[in-house]
Design an enzyme around this catalytic site. Sequence first.
Site, PDB file in Angstrom:
ATOM      1  CG  ASP A  97      14.537   9.287  30.994  1.00 36.88           C
ATOM      2  OD1 ASP A  97      15.592   9.727  30.495  1.00 36.88           O
ATOM      3  OD2 ASP A  97      14.098   9.669  32.085  1.00 36.88           O
ATOM      4  CB  CYS A 107      -0.915   0.006   1.218  1.00 34.97           C
ATOM      5  SG  CYS A 107      -2.035  -1.404   1.330  1.00 34.97           S
ATOM      6  CG  ASP A 165      19.439   9.762  28.272  1.00 34.62           C
ATOM      7  OD1 ASP A 165      20.333  10.589  28.050  1.00 34.62           O
ATOM      8  OD2 ASP A 165      18.522   9.942  29.091  1.00 34.62           O
TER       9      ASP A 165
END
Length: 735
Positions: free
Chosen positions: A621, A32, A437
């Site tokens: 985060d 698609c 991180d």
Amino acid sequence: MAVQQDLSVFVHHHDGIDGMELAVDGIRCAGCMHAIEKGLKRDSSILSARVNLALKRVTVEWREGVLRPEAVIERLARLGFKAYPFLPSEQQDSVTREEARLLRYLGVAGFAAMNIMLLSVSVWSGNASDINPVTRDLFHWLSALIALPTAAYAGRPFFESALRALKAGAVNMDVPITLGVVLALGMSVVETWNHAEHAYFDGAVMLLFFLLIGRYLDQLMRRRTRDLAGNLAALKAETATRFERDGTTIVVPIAAVSPGDLVLVQPGERVAIDGLVETGRSEIDQSLVTGETMPMLVAPGGRVHAGTTNLSGALTVRVEAAGSGTLLDEIDRLMAQAVESRSRYVHLSDRAARLYAPLVHATALATLLGWIAFGLPWQQALIIAITVLIITCPCALGLAIPAVQVVAASALFRRKIMLKEGDALERLAEADMVVFDKTGTLTLPEPELLNADSLDVDIVRQAAALAAASRHPLAQAISRAAGDPAPVHAAHEHQGLGLVALVDGSEMRLGSVSFCEAQAEAELVAAAFPTTSLIAWRHGDACAVFAIGQRLRPDAHACIAALRQLGLGVMILSGDREAAVASVAQELGIATYRAAMRPDEKLLALADLAAGGCKILMVGDGLNDAPALAKAHVSISPVSAAHLAQAAADIVFLGDSLAPVAASILIARKARRLMIQNLWFAVLYNAVAVPIAIAGLATPLVAAAAMSGSSLIVTFNALRAGRGAVSTAAERTIS
């Protein structure tokens, strides 16, 4: 007469380029995506068309003034896709409606299949010679009465998709499904009309039932639990306090604030704009945006950004950007580009489907023509061709991936890990490099009092009572360490310095080292905790210095060891300062790290790693991590993360433990093995079953039974994704 639409309000203008984001119904697979992009680019006035497969959106750009936005929607309609301007609330409603619709179809198909099978068993429960033709025809017509409306209703997802593909001049997996169902039902009606012994209503409805199971499971796994735009809006302040020319202030919507305006930012407020401080001093908590753990001191000439929080003093800020053009807006733009790039990942099932549809059509057509050429009547040749279509219809293929995804997602959930993207399992299994991180990821999200063991309990209690009167994150850490005591009454906050209260007739202070005249004590604490923030306390001659910092998550060492045992590389990319990042990297034995990185710098670093052939798992985060989380091959966030970071991540986990990072990789690798096993089973099944069907040795009823049996085998194999004993050293490390 058709009603004309005016969609100009949804068009974005930038440097002579117009653009619009559209939500598109019916996007199901990579086929698609390619059909839409190629179809739109045939129009020479369209500069670019990019499909976001995960969010089912299309971004279209054209030169200003050469195209009406309504023409883009009309073009998509000609390609067989219904589109409308993207609105977050409508998109969420659309996803919910689609899930409810599939569930209704599934329920109707299942109920009908049971009843038709019951009628079939009743017909064939005795010897063939004992069957009353009248009774047999009656049961066949009853089956038709159930099967025809059921197929017309429950088969709509496949019929509509097939029609869209054919209108666009393409072929997808739903075309052979539609052909098989329609031909089987049509032939069954003809056979029943001619009083034949066999009809295949049960096979057609059972086929729809199993395919709807796969479609519904796939829909569940593709659904995103949060909308990116909605989460970003939660971080943006809706209003700002603007200074008027006469010096008075007025609260206005952020859209009414222009560059050059003066705005007032009170203590505790979220900053609404990007700008330069003209008057006032304060501390700014920018951890959500940049990842820097220590509050930033700002004074006249300093810069503040939207999305940060003013902690202590009132500021007058000259606006540089409001609404659009802010750092928060730039993060949103980077993340949108990153999500769009990652959405081009081609699923295992999509890769298999690209080969499936043309092969099935060619095989069925060749079977029909071949038998006719050998002199078989066309009716019998058509039955054999229908049998080929049914026996090869992709129930096993349709269930191969979603069934494993659902079982693996359940196994992850039991470990407090929530899967948000179905194809994340495939991407996670491919990861060979983990990028962490630091702040809130390798460390716990909230700062803690680190030197409590060396302090007098009574001093901690008194300091905590004074700290409870402040909203400053470092003061709150002291308050939490003493169990959140009741705040001291009549405490007064000196902007940017600290708190003062009169206790037992003498002044008690809590704040900066200089404010509390605690330089000597601070030197001793700084030597023991060199990367922490220092808060001093003084009451008369009594003085203490508190080291406030973020502890490593309790099993960070074990997690890093487990990842290395699994053969993954590990590095840190952080927005925090160099000393803090170096300390964590050294403690965990991570040799490669970079500090003080902006969101765009993290994206560039990930792009460099990807260019070198790395499949990156990003674990972060903060809001500053959101673009990197979206750009990475796959991503994970703790549930304590900023809402936008959670929205950008494929997987979120609960709790303070880092074990879910390694556990999710183990489960993903096992799940991918099972997916590949299921796909190979589907191939082998067809290799055996198709020749039997071509040879005319099976009926559509036998084909339906074989198809159902293959689906059950695939499902039982998928259940293994949730089982398995701890066997490897890495698994034992994280258990």
